[in-house]
Design a protein around this motif. Sequence first.
Motif, PDB file in Angstrom:
ATOM      1  N   GLN A  25      -2.379  11.067   2.025  1.00 23.09           N
ATOM      2  CA  GLN A  25      -2.797  12.446   2.353  1.00 23.09           C
ATOM      3  C   GLN A  25      -3.029  13.251   1.085  1.00 23.09           C
ATOM      4  OE1 GLN A  25       0.242  13.778   4.987  1.00 23.09           O
ATOM      5  NE2 GLN A  25      -0.616  12.598   6.683  1.00 23.09           N
ATOM      6  N   LEU A  26      -2.127  13.086   0.113  1.00 19.83           N
ATOM      7  CA  LEU A  26      -2.300  13.804  -1.149  1.00 19.83           C
ATOM      8  C   LEU A  26      -3.612  13.415  -1.807  1.00 19.83           C
ATOM      9  CD1 LEU A  26       1.168  13.686  -2.925  1.00 19.83           C
ATOM     10  CD2 LEU A  26      -0.099  15.701  -2.227  1.00 19.83           C
ATOM     11  N   ARG A  27      -3.920  12.112  -1.746  1.00 19.09           N
ATOM     12  CA  ARG A  27      -5.151  11.636  -2.384  1.00 19.09           C
ATOM     13  C   ARG A  27      -6.374  12.206  -1.686  1.00 19.09           C
ATOM     14  NH1 ARG A  27      -3.895   5.269  -3.512  1.00 19.09           N
ATOM     15  NH2 ARG A  27      -2.009   5.630  -4.703  1.00 19.09           N
ATOM     16  N   ALA A  46       0.839  -1.211   0.000  1.00 18.36           N
ATOM     17  CA  ALA A  46       0.000   0.000   0.000  1.00 18.36           C
ATOM     18  C   ALA A  46       0.870   1.255   0.000  1.00 18.36           C
ATOM     19  CB  ALA A  46      -0.896  -0.003   1.227  1.00 18.36           C
ATOM     20  N   PRO A  47       0.330   2.364  -0.525  1.00 19.75           N
ATOM     21  CA  PRO A  47       1.115   3.601  -0.538  1.00 19.75           C
ATOM     22  C   PRO A  47       1.361   4.134   0.862  1.00 19.75           C
ATOM     23  CG  PRO A  47      -1.025   3.897  -1.613  1.00 19.75           C
ATOM     24  CD  PRO A  47      -0.975   2.490  -1.140  1.00 19.75           C
ATOM     25  N   PRO A  48       2.481   4.836   1.060  1.00 19.96           N
ATOM     26  CA  PRO A  48       2.744   5.416   2.388  1.00 19.96           C
ATOM     27  C   PRO A  48       1.742   6.528   2.715  1.00 19.96           C
ATOM     28  CG  PRO A  48       4.524   5.915   0.813  1.00 19.96           C
ATOM     29  CD  PRO A  48       3.548   5.058   0.105  1.00 19.96           C
ATOM     30  N   ALA A  49       1.716   6.882   4.017  1.00 15.86           N
ATOM     31  CA  ALA A  49       0.718   7.851   4.496  1.00 15.86           C
ATOM     32  C   ALA A  49       0.765   9.163   3.722  1.00 15.86           C
ATOM     33  CB  ALA A  49       0.938   8.088   5.984  1.00 15.86           C
ATOM     34  N   SER A  50       1.974   9.618   3.354  1.00 14.11           N
ATOM     35  CA  SER A  50       2.069  10.926   2.667  1.00 14.11           C
ATOM     36  C   SER A  50       1.328  10.873   1.326  1.00 14.11           C
ATOM     37  CB  SER A  50       3.539  11.286   2.435  1.00 14.11           C
ATOM     38  OG  SER A  50       4.172  10.268   1.704  1.00 14.11           O
TER      39      SER A  50
END
Length: 546
Positions: free
Chosen positions: A539-541, A532-536
């Motif tokens: 957040q962008l999404r 899965a993508p990292p938290a940052s």
Amino acid sequence: MYRLPSRYGAYAISLAGLVVCLLGLALLHAWPWGLGVLAFGLLAALGTHDLFQHHHTVSRNYPILAHLRYWLESIGPEIRQYFIQSDTEERPFSREQRSLVYRRAKNTIDKQPFGSQRDMQAPGYEWMNHSLAPTRIEDHDFRIVIGADRPRPYSASVFNISAMSFGALSANAIRALNEGAREGGFYHDTGEGGLSPHHRQGGDLVWELGSGYFGCRDAEGRFDPERFAETAGLEAVKMIEIKLSQGAKPGHGGVLPGPKVTPEIAATRGVPEGLDVISPAAHSAFSTPREMIAFIQRLRELSGGKPVGIKLAIGHPWEWFAMVKAMREEGDHPDFVVVDGGQGGTGAAPLEFVNRLGMPLTEALLLVHNTLVGAGLRDKVRVGAAGKVISAFDIARTMALGADWCNAARGYMFALGCIQAQSCHTDRCPSGVATQNPQRGGRLDVPLKAERVRHFHANTLKALAEMLAAAGLNHPGELGPEHVIRRISRHEVRNLATLFDFVPPNALLSGGAAQHPVFRDYWELADPDSFAPPASVWQLRQSKLV
Ligand SMILES: Cc1cc2nc3c(=O)[nH]c(=O)nc-3n(C[C@H](O)[C@H](O)[C@H](O)COP(=O)(O)O)c2cc1C
């Protein structure tokens, strides 16, 4: 007075011709009038059909004439290939590239008279530096050892046949490839469609497992360890390759339609005959990077210690980083990684995938090589590469950028006689290479084409040996990015060592790779327990309304 638009001219002439010929036949009873009735009758019928159908507005507006346009459009690629495009501009492969393979495969002269056709002032032009102290290379059979610390290491040629399944290629094409590999001492990758009887002509095999686990699956399509061990234990199987993705269609599963699932294909893949076969987009045997490493270990054990690796096209960098972190944390690693560039080939894929998904080979290879170097794993994990590698210079350049060996798919298809008709998906391949039509595929002469496959491999490596000797080297493994120079503009050239960033050994372990944005942004955040993508990124999404 109403004038019939000229676009109906062909239809009107056909109707008038039909009437005249009918009258002539009725009055004169001579057979030429009968021929006229037939010809004008067919044209008139076509025009009437065009006028009343609803699918093609162009045909309704231009009855009969529209077909001329459709026909010219359909033979456009051939017209351009035969008459219009220059030797260097055709794509995916230029005439120059194809004829180099044909000449090497036929073992005829592969020399260029008079001089280069290249524009050496054009940005992007690349060359290799030679040395004033050239070497002499006697043997061009360059080899590397994969899985050196495993019970059954494999000594591979530096130029092998990339994955293409029986199903994508004809039975005779697979046989010729495997015989060529046997004679030339290089490997033949089965592709994800399983290991068929046609693959067993005595050549070394890399058995590829895709998400469909063909040849080692249970009734539900899940990985079956017993069936795997049986095939993996074959003497011809030298290595196992888990296919994660393919450059031409990464993240895209596939369906082999039921009518194409012949008894032979069904037996090879271990699926029911005549029913659609699904290749899911993702594997079911693992869902996290750490689980993938465990699966690799399991396959190695089940195969009796043969090298096991992965093939992938690079997408999100954090997913690749997560795999490398899992390797470090688990203390185990794939024996090899084959990087497939976005420019790679396929039998069939959606246009957007072919054109817009998957990182091109140069960038993908640099990322893989640099990450392994930075994580202190490059001496353990061998790196293969594929993506329009066709000439000795292509091999040299790819190895200079970090690959240990190269694979080619379409290059070997050309050696088999492929003419780049680009009809692999229609089952009407004119050269009998990429078809399941027994009439077409059956005409491919196996012994002759096997010899061409062997010659293509040997003559390409001979050319590589000559280039290396001119550069003062003895083995392609000695190539580095400093050997290749690229023109940036009409007034500036750079060698690839200064053009691209190279991460120092172990730098990722000590935070020393942070100057490169991709490592700075994602290395620390990558999680070996998740793709899965990292938290940052989340957040962008979330800054968008969904
Ligand atoms: C007809 C065809 C079938 C292919 N089938 C597979 C396959 O089954 N598994 C796979 O990993 N790659 C497959 N590929 C991709 C090739 O193995 C290779 O990675 C890609 O084409 C890049 O090499 P090239 O540029 O030399 O063709 C296929 C390619 C072609 C042209």
